[in-house]
Scaffold this active site. Structure first.
Site, PDB file in Angstrom:
ATOM      1  CG  HIS A   1      29.903  32.670  88.633  1.00 24.46           C
ATOM      2  ND1 HIS A   1      28.785  32.434  87.863  1.00 24.46           N
ATOM      3  CD2 HIS A   1      30.932  32.044  87.989  1.00 24.46           C
ATOM      4  CE1 HIS A   1      29.114  31.693  86.815  1.00 24.46           C
ATOM      5  NE2 HIS A   1      30.407  31.450  86.859  1.00 24.46           N
TER       6      HIS A   1
ATOM      7  CG  ASP B   1      40.166  28.982  87.434  1.00 20.97           C
ATOM      8  OD1 ASP B   1      39.936  28.559  86.289  1.00 20.97           O
ATOM      9  OD2 ASP B   1      40.338  28.233  88.403  1.00 20.97           O
ATOM     10  CB  SER B   2      34.682  30.850  86.863  1.00 23.42           C
ATOM     11  OG  SER B   2      34.740  30.558  85.478  1.00 23.42           O
TER      12      SER B   2
ATOM     13  CB  THR C   1      41.833  31.001  74.052  1.00 23.33           C
ATOM     14  OG1 THR C   1      41.856  29.782  74.798  1.00 23.33           O
ATOM     15  CG2 THR C   1      43.252  31.554  73.936  1.00 23.33           C
ATOM     16  CG  ASN C   2      35.734  29.999  77.556  1.00 26.35           C
ATOM     17  OD1 ASN C   2      34.740  30.403  76.963  1.00 26.35           O
ATOM     18  ND2 ASN C   2      35.702  28.969  78.393  1.00 26.35           N
ATOM     19  CD  GLU C   3      36.137  33.667  70.793  1.00 25.03           C
ATOM     20  OE1 GLU C   3      35.334  34.615  70.890  1.00 25.03           O
ATOM     21  OE2 GLU C   3      37.315  33.825  70.447  1.00 25.03           O
TER      22      GLU C   3
ATOM     23  CG  PHE D   1      29.315  29.015  78.532  1.00 24.38           C
ATOM     24  CD1 PHE D   1      30.497  28.540  79.082  1.00 24.38           C
ATOM     25  CD2 PHE D   1      28.969  30.338  78.780  1.00 24.38           C
ATOM     26  CE1 PHE D   1      31.303  29.350  79.871  1.00 24.38           C
ATOM     27  CE2 PHE D   1      29.777  31.164  79.556  1.00 24.38           C
ATOM     28  CZ  PHE D   1      30.942  30.662  80.107  1.00 24.38           C
TER      29      PHE D   1
ATOM     30  CE1 TYR E   1      29.683  20.414  84.550  1.00 25.96           C
ATOM     31  CE2 TYR E   1      31.205  22.231  84.948  1.00 25.96           C
ATOM     32  CZ  TYR E   1      30.977  20.891  84.713  1.00 25.96           C
ATOM     33  OH  TYR E   1      32.036  20.020  84.641  1.00 25.96           O
TER      34      TYR E   1
END
Length: 201
Positions: free
Chosen positions: A182, A68-69, A9-11, A155, A157
């Site tokens: 990445h 996942d990152s 759900t990460n825009e 966004f 880091y």
């Protein structure tokens, strides 16, 4: 038109992934209110947890993937690592803003000579016929000495991560970042697979 479900759900991630894949014939669907505890001990485990959870929600009848990152810093024993998103609550037991989380890293790295770090992105894909595949991308760099207060892009880091060209990820446009990041590396591999498999049937 092919449909593919993305377990997030990460825009910010959604926008980056759409830009990298750039596939007009792909309908990328994101579930509403999708939330799962990341209990894995590796990025791969967490990306697979997300994919499996969404696969189950969709009655095991759709092609899905999870991602996942995170940021891994040598001098901090590869932290924040899998806790990158929630490093504030993991380290301080309280919520911080993005800038505050970045400053936390800089404070922990104060006077540290070894500033080597890398971002990693891991993708787990599950097909309708239950085939499971994994794709990964890594970008190496260093932790900057200060925050990028006038950052224009990025966004997380991005504003404290220096690439090998001595540019912060937050200094790069989305298109520039996706060529070297990445996530860009991992999803470029994923795109090649999709073109050969999903769009070859």
């Amino acid at each position: 038109m092919k449909t593919l479900f993305f377990a997030t759900t990460n825009e910010n991630k959604i926008n980056e992934v759409k830009n990298i894949l750039d596939m007009p014939n792909l309908n990328l669907v994101v579930p509403k209110n999708f939330n799962i505890k990341e209990t894995g001990t590796t990025f791969k485990e967490n990306s697979l947890l997300k994919a499996k959870a969404l696969f189950a929600i969709l009655n095991k009848n759709q092609n899905v993937f999870g991602e996942d990152s995170g940021l891994c810093i040598e001098a901090l024993n590869l932290e924040p690592g899998i806790y990158s998103k929630r490093y504030d609550t993991y380290k301080l037991c309280k919520k911080l803003s993005t800038n505050e989380k970045n400053q936390l890293i800089l404070d922990l790295m104060k006077n540290e000579k070894n500033r080597k770090a890398y971002f990693i992105c891991n993708i787990s894909y599950i097909s309708k016929d239950r085939q499971i595949l994994n794709f990964e991308g890594i970008i190496k760099g260093e932790i900057a000495l200060s925050l990028n207060d006038d950052k224009n892009y990025g966004f997380g880091y991005d504003s404290i991560f220096l690439t090998k060209n001595n540019k912060k990820l937050s200094d790069l446009t989305l298109e520039e970042k996706n060529k070297i990041s990445h996530r860009g590396i991992a999803f470029s591999k994923f795109k090649k697979f999709l073109l050969k498999s999903l769009f070859n049937n």
